[in-house]
Motif scaffolding. Structure first.
Motif, mmCIF file in Angstrom:
data_model
loop_
_atom_site.group_PDB
_atom_site.id
_atom_site.type_symbol
_atom_site.label_atom_id
_atom_site.label_comp_id
_atom_site.label_asym_id
_atom_site.label_seq_id
_atom_site.Cartn_x
_atom_site.Cartn_y
_atom_site.Cartn_z
ATOM 1 N N GLU A 100 0.850 -1.198 0.000
ATOM 2 C CA GLU A 100 0.000 0.000 0.000
ATOM 3 C C GLU A 100 0.883 1.244 0.000
ATOM 4 N N ARG A 160 0.404 5.384 0.510
ATOM 5 C CA ARG A 160 -0.528 6.445 0.909
ATOM 6 C C ARG A 160 0.116 7.812 0.653
ATOM 7 N N GLY A 177 -0.282 12.071 0.562
ATOM 8 C CA GLY A 177 -1.018 13.236 1.032
ATOM 9 C C GLY A 177 -0.541 14.452 0.261
ATOM 10 N N MET A 228 -3.301 5.226 -2.806
ATOM 11 C CA MET A 228 -4.351 6.069 -2.239
ATOM 12 C C MET A 228 -3.810 7.486 -2.068
ATOM 13 N N LYS A 251 -4.956 11.489 -0.713
ATOM 14 C CA LYS A 251 -5.933 12.363 -0.073
ATOM 15 C C LYS A 251 -5.389 13.788 -0.023
ATOM 16 N N LYS A 258 0.716 14.172 9.549
ATOM 17 C CA LYS A 258 0.410 12.804 9.146
ATOM 18 C C LYS A 258 1.665 12.028 8.763
ATOM 19 N N GLU A 303 0.846 8.207 9.087
ATOM 20 C CA GLU A 303 -0.473 7.979 8.493
ATOM 21 C C GLU A 303 -0.417 8.067 6.976
ATOM 22 N N ILE A 304 0.619 8.708 6.436
ATOM 23 C CA ILE A 304 0.876 8.727 4.997
ATOM 24 C C ILE A 304 2.355 8.424 4.784
ATOM 25 N N ASP A 305 2.692 8.022 3.543
ATOM 26 C CA ASP A 305 4.069 7.644 3.226
ATOM 27 C C ASP A 305 4.842 8.768 2.536
ATOM 28 N N CYS A 315 7.176 3.056 -1.915
ATOM 29 C CA CYS A 315 7.397 4.481 -1.655
ATOM 30 C C CYS A 315 8.616 4.982 -2.420
#
Length: 217
Positions: free
Chosen positions: A11, A13, A15, A42, A44, A54, A59-61, A205
């Motif tokens: 996954e 993530r 931001g 994902m 956001k 974050k 919470e995010i990469d 990442c």
């Protein structure tokens, strides 16, 4: 798809600040998905301060912001130069803004629609006004909005003017709907930054960061 691409999975993530997330980053997501189909991606939208928070909280990469916010645990790399401009409606008359550039003091007589506090756009504007010995608290802010499209709609209606990234108004200036104006003597150029926490990055990442930066170059 090569052997390395097939082994990268997991996954990822992201931001992104509003300007980057809406007007820039989507163009790069397709290339990554095609090359690394085993990665679940994902993205956001957050403001710059939320992105730092974050990242710290894992919470995010990866984060993408419009202004530098130094933090000892965050690595930041500039990837693109941008510039803020005054935008106004072509259909609604603001005589001051029919020129290519205005004087800094003229800005304080205009009704301004602003991004919320904490946004990279607002931070850059306020810092550069202060650097030019102007107090941003004296701006005539009539409305604060968190969405660039809402800001552009309000400006198109003639409600006021705004100061946003020229990246966000390419379509509207080409169509002759919005006018852009510069401010003499106030440097509103900035860089966009990609951020990650200072630690060993996951293969997904690292792959995204490298592909994104090489594409920007």
């Amino acid at each position: 798809m090569d052997l390395f691409s097939a082994t990268v999975h997991g996954e990822l993530r992201l931001g992104a600040s509003l300007t980057i997330g809406e007007y820039l980053l989507p163009y790069y997501l397709g290339d990554f998905i095609n090359k690394y189909p085993n990665v679940s991606l994902m993205m956001k939208i957050y403001n710059s301060h939320q992105i730092i928070e974050k990242l710290i909280n894992q919470e995010i990469d990866l984060g993408f912001i419009e202004a530098t916010i130094p933090h000892k645990s965050i690595e930041s790399i500039p990837f693109l130069e941008d510039e803020l401009v005054i935008i106004s409606s072509v259909a609604h008359h603001f005589p001051l803004l029919e020129k290519e550039a205005i004087q800094p003091e003229d800005l304080f007589s205009l009704p301004i629609i602003m991004r919320e506090k904490g946004s990279g756009t607002r931070q850059v504007l306020e810092e550069n006004l202060l650097n030019s010995n102007f107090d941003p608290n004296n701006l005539n802010v009539i409305l604060e909005l968190e969405n660039t499209e809402s800001i552009k709609s309000a400006v198109k209606s003639g409600l006021g003017v705004s100061i946003i990234s020229k990246t966000a108004i390419i379509k509207e200036t080409d169509l002759g709907i919005l006018r852009k104006t510069n401010i003499n003597g106030v440097n509103l150029k900035r860089y966009f930054y990609i951020l990650n926490k200072k630690q060993i990055l996951s293969p997904a990442c690292d792959a995204f960061r490298e592909l994104f930066l090489s594409s920007c170059r």
